[in-house]
Design a protein around this motif. Structure first.
Motif, PDB file in Angstrom:
ATOM      1  N   VAL A 184     -44.394 -23.157  40.578  1.00  0.00           N
ATOM      2  CA  VAL A 184     -45.514 -23.480  39.695  1.00  0.00           C
ATOM      3  C   VAL A 184     -46.568 -22.397  39.826  1.00  0.00           C
ATOM      4  O   VAL A 184     -46.707 -21.751  40.870  1.00  0.00           O
ATOM      5  N   LEU A 185     -47.303 -22.179  38.698  1.00  0.00           N
ATOM      6  CA  LEU A 185     -48.409 -21.230  38.677  1.00  0.00           C
ATOM      7  C   LEU A 185     -49.721 -21.975  38.820  1.00  0.00           C
ATOM      8  O   LEU A 185     -49.882 -23.077  38.279  1.00  0.00           O
ATOM      9  N   SER A 186     -50.669 -21.351  39.521  1.00  0.00           N
ATOM     10  CA  SER A 186     -52.007 -21.932  39.657  1.00  0.00           C
ATOM     11  C   SER A 186     -52.847 -21.559  38.444  1.00  0.00           C
ATOM     12  O   SER A 186     -52.436 -20.789  37.561  1.00  0.00           O
ATOM     13  N   ARG A 187     -54.054 -22.108  38.394  1.00  0.00           N
ATOM     14  CA  ARG A 187     -55.034 -21.661  37.406  1.00  0.00           C
ATOM     15  C   ARG A 187     -55.411 -20.220  37.701  1.00  0.00           C
ATOM     16  O   ARG A 187     -55.236 -19.725  38.814  1.00  0.00           O
ATOM     17  N   ARG A 188     -55.916 -19.528  36.696  1.00  0.00           N
ATOM     18  CA  ARG A 188     -56.352 -18.153  36.886  1.00  0.00           C
ATOM     19  C   ARG A 188     -57.763 -18.148  37.463  1.00  0.00           C
ATOM     20  O   ARG A 188     -58.612 -18.946  37.057  1.00  0.00           O
ATOM     21  N   ALA A 189     -57.995 -17.223  38.391  1.00  0.00           N
ATOM     22  CA  ALA A 189     -59.304 -17.130  39.046  1.00  0.00           C
ATOM     23  C   ALA A 189     -59.770 -15.682  38.982  1.00  0.00           C
ATOM     24  O   ALA A 189     -58.993 -14.752  39.234  1.00  0.00           O
ATOM     25  N   SER A 190     -61.044 -15.489  38.616  1.00  0.00           N
ATOM     26  CA  SER A 190     -61.599 -14.142  38.489  1.00  0.00           C
ATOM     27  C   SER A 190     -62.314 -13.748  39.776  1.00  0.00           C
ATOM     28  O   SER A 190     -62.903 -14.587  40.456  1.00  0.00           O
ATOM     29  N   ARG A 201     -64.968  -2.189  44.747  1.00  0.00           N
ATOM     30  CA  ARG A 201     -65.637  -2.639  43.523  1.00  0.00           C
ATOM     31  C   ARG A 201     -64.799  -2.393  42.281  1.00  0.00           C
ATOM     32  O   ARG A 201     -64.887  -3.158  41.303  1.00  0.00           O
ATOM     33  N   TYR A 202     -63.947  -1.373  42.309  1.00  0.00           N
ATOM     34  CA  TYR A 202     -63.207  -0.996  41.101  1.00  0.00           C
ATOM     35  C   TYR A 202     -61.752  -1.463  41.150  1.00  0.00           C
ATOM     36  O   TYR A 202     -61.187  -1.866  40.135  1.00  0.00           O
ATOM     37  N   GLN A 203     -61.117  -1.503  42.352  1.00  0.00           N
ATOM     38  CA  GLN A 203     -59.700  -1.869  42.434  1.00  0.00           C
ATOM     39  C   GLN A 203     -59.478  -3.383  42.525  1.00  0.00           C
ATOM     40  O   GLN A 203     -58.451  -3.880  42.061  1.00  0.00           O
ATOM     41  N   ASP A 204     -60.431  -4.122  43.098  1.00  0.00           N
ATOM     42  CA  ASP A 204     -60.194  -5.540  43.368  1.00  0.00           C
ATOM     43  C   ASP A 204     -60.725  -6.455  42.272  1.00  0.00           C
ATOM     44  O   ASP A 204     -60.457  -7.659  42.294  1.00  0.00           O
ATOM     45  N   VAL A 205     -61.479  -5.934  41.341  1.00  0.00           N
ATOM     46  CA  VAL A 205     -62.010  -6.782  40.284  1.00  0.00           C
ATOM     47  C   VAL A 205     -60.878  -7.157  39.332  1.00  0.00           C
ATOM     48  O   VAL A 205     -59.957  -6.370  39.095  1.00  0.00           O
ATOM     49  N   GLY A 206     -60.881  -8.379  38.826  1.00  0.00           N
ATOM     50  CA  GLY A 206     -59.876  -8.774  37.851  1.00  0.00           C
ATOM     51  C   GLY A 206     -59.536 -10.251  37.950  1.00  0.00           C
ATOM     52  O   GLY A 206     -60.241 -11.043  38.559  1.00  0.00           O
ATOM     53  N   MET A 207     -58.385 -10.627  37.305  1.00  0.00           N
ATOM     54  CA  MET A 207     -57.953 -12.018  37.214  1.00  0.00           C
ATOM     55  C   MET A 207     -56.739 -12.225  38.123  1.00  0.00           C
ATOM     56  O   MET A 207     -55.718 -11.529  37.965  1.00  0.00           O
ATOM     57  N   TYR A 208     -56.850 -13.185  39.060  1.00  0.00           N
ATOM     58  CA  TYR A 208     -55.802 -13.439  40.034  1.00  0.00           C
ATOM     59  C   TYR A 208     -55.108 -14.764  39.695  1.00  0.00           C
ATOM     60  O   TYR A 208     -55.713 -15.696  39.142  1.00  0.00           O
ATOM     61  N   GLN A 209     -53.808 -14.832  40.061  1.00  0.00           N
ATOM     62  CA  GLN A 209     -53.044 -16.072  39.867  1.00  0.00           C
ATOM     63  C   GLN A 209     -52.048 -16.202  41.001  1.00  0.00           C
ATOM     64  O   GLN A 209     -51.407 -15.232  41.411  1.00  0.00           O
ATOM     65  N   CYS A 210     -51.912 -17.457  41.514  1.00  0.00           N
ATOM     66  CA  CYS A 210     -51.023 -17.746  42.642  1.00  0.00           C
ATOM     67  C   CYS A 210     -49.793 -18.477  42.139  1.00  0.00           C
ATOM     68  O   CYS A 210     -49.887 -19.328  41.233  1.00  0.00           O
TER      69      CYS A 210
END
Length: 1026
Positions: free
Chosen positions: A112-118, A94-103
């Motif tokens: 190329v970068l993907s859109r950001r996903a929360s 719950r505390y380590q995996d929350v956030g904004m991811y990008q591929c």
């Protein structure tokens, strides 16, 4: 200065890059699927979470992931792993995996970068367990019961339970549950509100639900609350941001006594659009699909008789960025300049950044980045890669990717060489294009043969390398070479120009008129330069005539493309174009073909006026098909006619300009159909559609019955007969006949009517009618319109009585096995009429089915009864007869028929022919006991080609015949003679009249074979020579 080995290395790299780019096998990553936001219930953290990431490219891309801008080291992270490009996270934290991811997807061509996903976790904690204090209020007072929502993540919904589950508080104008605060608001407390209230909170993501401790609501005993003005307890912020397309919900609720009424309005006074909805007694204002025009100030007004209160706020519009303009994949030559621009809309206005292979670009040296514009001057090979334009505002960020390919190669004419042989007509302009693939652009030089081409007024060279030769002549023919050169190398392409004489049409098609069904040839003949290939084609009314059409055929040789049209139809009329195509030009000749044919069917045939014998018709003309209509014909059909018949009209001859006519000489009360045909100089056209069935008016009958007669019948009857009037001549309904008759010598007529239109006979019965008395009779007609004519008067006789007398002197004798002759004496006197005599015969009284009868006229006193059985006793009797029947019969006499003739025909017939003399021999036939004795034989003979039969009788089993001189076959039959008659004939004996002697035999067989005849001939010849 570049060293030679470096230059060679650069050239080899350039060649490799060019090959990869040309083959289409080297491309940067393109997104097929980008990661999306995840909201994971906290109670499912034992499961895995998957963030999708999939791109296409050549070679296939590889992937990296970042969390909150920091690269994830998958080699050291045991909970995170890649599956393809997807990031899979197990044992969620719950505390380590929350956030904004990008591929990031990358290969050798770029990244190329993907859109950001929360990634967020949804949860709902329990209420703190404690006893809530009771809330004490006066009746009539307003109250707010606080929910005290526990900590949570994810959208929540609220409800309140009254006293016990499942009795939920029902919202109305007095009670309201806010979905923003979770509190319960009661505008005016009543005695029925006393009880325990529990707040129920539900998480829409986790589907979890928690309940608070109950809060007791009790009434104070120190009196009732007086009336007071509204106090707004639930309102909305001063400034509410709303996304484009979202559903906006505003809440407003007030306490007061009396219960306040809630109304809404816009600050600018503009009425609400129809999409706006009010809920829960106007406590909730809902605006679906929020747009720019929905922004502005909103007011909530709470009012009762004691006053009013107002809450205000503003709705502000915002929108995530959306692309309006983006760049495209671009391939530029080395040292050229790149200019890309991207534009997005959004509110607030987006800002822009540029990425190359996932890294931000800044303005420096050759690179300029400014407000959505990227420019790069003097491109190098290192500038190739994947570029992304990023548009961002505080509500969102979007990415758009494009690939830049930097090209460097020597000139290459592959796929764009000069034609090996180019033919051109003298006097025309020839264009020779020189367009090699070269990066950077190559310089161009043209040569004719080995000499450089000098430009002039007639010869021009365009900046793109195109050579134009105006007004070419035979002297311009020859070999032309284009040389292309850049810093990476040189290449050339060569072609030969051949100048030809013009082509001309010497005989083309001409306008013609032709009749349907005929055939013609449209000529199309040319003169041309022998080196040219010529093809002919024809178009008809703008459409190319295809092969395989049975009417059209292209005929002629190399210089002729004549078109033959067989069995021309009307639809072949129109414009024909002969098109002549050569290697250097195209010519055409046009002709118009007019096809004449019989007129098309007239249209809209109507019957306008009808009488009992006429009908007036009108019609519209059809097409005349190239020849004016000369006149019209009218035909009719009724249920009583076979097919269509021409009718008489007024005018008798209907000319082509007349569109009406009167049909005459029709029968009354008959249903007619009409059709019209048109005629012109070509012929008679097809008939028009059939008119509506029309019945002529009724009229008095004008036809009398035919063939009136009668007579016969039973005693005291007068039988009158006639031929019925056909239905088409009855002229109306209720048709019938009037039968009139009177005794001979009387003046007055007796009339009888019958209403049967098909009747043909009437029988008048009266005991006073004397037998065989003469009467005058006639038959007339009538229908519902009146009485028609009578037939001519004829004389008939009443019924007569049977003869009362009997013939005398009857005797009989057997003539053969099948015949008995009967004789009698005629009646000397009879008061009744005698028409003749009837002989009845039978085998015996126990066989009535053997009864037979023969009748003869009154002047005949004998008859031979035939068809009898042989050796059988018959009983016979004779009586007189007339139309009333037969008189009394004489007592029967009996006679036995002769025994039948032998059933065996003559067998083993032999014959000898000497000249024309024929001798025949056969075995005698012996009769059996039940057969008549043979008394002789009968020979029947005739020539093959004749029907006449000659007969010869003999008492012996031999016979002599003299045959005619004609060279013809003879056919002979032999039968026995006896008292019982002729026996069965032998098989036919066929004899050919020969010029020499012959002998033959006829055994009992179906025919005389040619072998037997040949054998007899051979034997006869042998004997005659021995």
């Amino acid at each position: 200065m570049t060293l030679p080995w470096k230059q060679l290395l650069l050239l080899s790299i350039i060649d490799c890059l060019a090959d990869c780019l040309d083959s289409g096998s080297y491309h940067g990553p393109r997104w097929r699927m980008e990661p999306g936001d995840l909201f994971i219930p906290i109670d499912s953290i034992e499961e895995e979470a998957t963030l999708t990431c999939d791109a296409k490219g050549t070679p296939p891309p590889q992937y990296r992931w970042s969390l909150n801008g920091t690269l994830i080291n998958l080699g050291l992270d045991r909970r995170r792993r890649l599956s393809g490009g997807n990031l899979i996270i197990s044992s969620l934290d719950r505390y380590q995996d929350v956030g904004m991811y990008q591929c990031m997807a990358f290969n050798a061509a770029g990244a190329v970068l993907s859109r950001r996903a929360s990634l967020q976790f949804a949860y709902l904690d329990h209420f703190k367990v404690h006893t809530r204090s009771a809330v004490s209020v006066r009746e009539g007072q307003g109250v707010v019961l606080l929910c005290g929502t526990p900590t949570s993540s994810g959208d929540l919904t609220y409800a309140w339970v009254f006293n016990e589950y499942p009795y939920f508080v029902q919202q109305d104008n007095r009670r309201f549950v806010s979905q923003q605060t979770g509190n319960l608001y009661i505008a005016k407390v009543e005695a029925s509100d006393v009880g325990n209230y529990t707040c129920v909170v539900m998480n829409s993501v986790t589907k979890g639900k928690v309940q608070s401790s109950p809060t007791s609501l009790i009434l104070r005993t120190d009196g009732v609350m007086g009336e007071y003005e509204p106090k707004i307890e639930v309102n909305f912020p001063d400034n509410v941001p709303a996304a484009k397309g979202s559903t906006v919900t505003l809440e407003c609720f007030a306490l007061g006594n009396p219960v306040p009424e809630i109304t809404w309005k816009r600050a600018n006074g503009v009425p609400f659009p129809s999409k706006v909805k009010m809920k829960y007694s106007n406590a909730v204002l809902e605006i679906p699909s929020f747009q720019q025009e929905d922004t502005g100030g909103y007011e909530c007004v709470a009012e009762n008789k004691m006053g009013k209160n107002i809450a205000t706020g503003r709705l502000a519009f915002y929108a995530k960025p959306q692309w309006m303009q983006a760049m495209k994949d671009t391939a530029l030559a080395i040292e050229e300049r790149l200019y890309w621009e991207c534009r997005a809309n959004g509110k607030p206005k987006p800002s822009y950044t540029w990425l190359k292979n996932g890294q931000q670009l800044l303005s420096e040296d050759r690179i300029r980045v400014e407000d959505g514009v990227l420019s790069v001057s003097a491109l190098t090979l290192s500038d190739a890669g994947m570029y992304q334009c990023v548009a961002e505002n505080k509500h969102g960020v979007i990415y758009f990717a494009a690939e830049l390919m930097v090209l460097a190669s020597p000139p290459d004419f592959t796929g764009n060489v000069l034609r090996a042989l180019l033919k051109a007509k003298a006097g025309t302009t020839v264009t020779l294009e020189c367009k090699p693939q070269a990066y950077p652009t190559a310089s161009i030089l043209w040569k004719k043969g080995n000499l450089p081409i000098q430009t002039s007024e007639r010869i021009t060279l365009s900046p793109d390398g195109t050579l134009r030769l105006a007004n070419v002549s035979k002297s311009d023919a020859g070999s032309y070479t284009c040389f292309a050169r850049n810093r990476f190398g040189m290449s050339s392409t060569t072609g030969r120009l051949l100048v030809t004489d013009p082509t001309g049409i010497t005989q083309g098609p001409v306008d013609m008129e032709i009749i349907v069904g005929e055939s013609i040839v449209l000529p199309c003949q040319v003169t041309s330069d022998p080196v040219l290939d010529i093809s002919f084609s024809w178009a008809f009314n703008g459409q190319l005539i295809a092969k395989g059409d049975g009417h059209f055929e292209l005929v002629g040789g190399r210089t002729a493309g004549d078109l033959m049209i067989r069995n021309i139809q009307l639809y072949h009329a129109g414009k024909y174009i002969c098109v002549v195509d050569t290697d250097v030009e195209s010519l055409s000749a046009v002709a118009v073909l007019i096809v004449k044919g019989p007129p098309s069917p007239p249209e809209s045939v109507t019957v306008e006026e009808v009488t009992d014998s006429t009908a007036q018709l009108a019609w519209s003309p059809g097409r005349d098909n190239g020849s004016p209509i000369t006149h019209y014909l009218i035909q009719t059909r009724t249920p009583f006619t076979v097919g269509w018949q021409r009718v008489n009209t007024v005018p008798e001859l209907i000319d082509g300009n007349t569109l009406t006519a009167t049909v005459v000489d029709l029968n009354a009360w008959v249903e007619y159909e009409f059709r019209v045909l048109a005629k012109n100089s070509v012929g008679v056209g097809e008939p028009s559609p059939v008119s509506v069935k029309t019945r002529t008016e009724d009229a008095v009958p004008d036809a009398a019955p035919g063939d009136t007669g009668g007579g016969g019948g039973s005693r005291a009857e007068l039988v009158i007969t006639w031929e019925p009037v056909p239905e088409e001549l009855q002229n109306g309904e209720s048709f019938g006949y009037i039968i009139a008759f009177r005794a001979f010598g009387e003046v007055s007529w007796t009339h009888v009517a019958t209403s049967a239109p098909g009747a043909s006979r009437y029988v008048y019965r009266n005991d006073s009618i004397a037998p065989f008395s003469p009467f005058h009779v006639k038959v007339g007609t009538y229908n519902s319109k009146g009485q028609g004519p009578f037939s001519p008067v004829v004389t008939i006789y009443s019924a007569e009585t049977e003869p009362s007398g009997m013939p005398a002197g009857v005797w009989a004798r057997s003539v053969s096995a099948s015949e008995i002759e009967v004789n009698w004496q005629p009646l000397s006197f009879s008061p009744e009429r005698v028409l003749g005599y009837e002989v009845a015969y039978w085998e015996d009284d126990t066989k009535p089915e053997t009864m037979g009868k023969v009748r003869v006229p009154w002047n005949q006193t004998s008859v031979t009864v035939s068809g009898l059985a042989g050796n059988t006793q018959y009983f016979l009797t004779v009586s007189a007869f007339n139309t009333a029947g037969t008189g009394p019969f004489l007592p029967a006499i009996n006679v036995t028929s002769k025994k039948p003739p032998p059933s065996q025909p003559p067998l083993n017939v032999e014959w000898t022919l000497i000249g024309s003399e024929l001798s025949l021999y056969w075995e005698p036939v012996v009769a059996t006991e039940s057969e008549s004795e043979v008394t002789g034989y009968q020979l029947s003979y005739r020539r093959q080609r004749h029907k006449e039969v000659n007969k010869l009788t003999t008492a012996n089993s031999t016979a002599e015949l003299t045959l005619g001189e004609e060279d013809d076959d003879y056919i002979i039959h032999i039968q026995t003679l006896s008292e019982g008659g002729l026996g069965p004939a032998s098989d036919p004996i066929r004899i050919h009249q020969l010029s020499m002697s012959a002998r033959g035999s006829r055994a009992h067989s179906a025919h005389i074979s040619s072998f037997s005849l040949l054998f007899s001939l051979v034997m006869s010849t042998f004997r005659s020579t021995s």
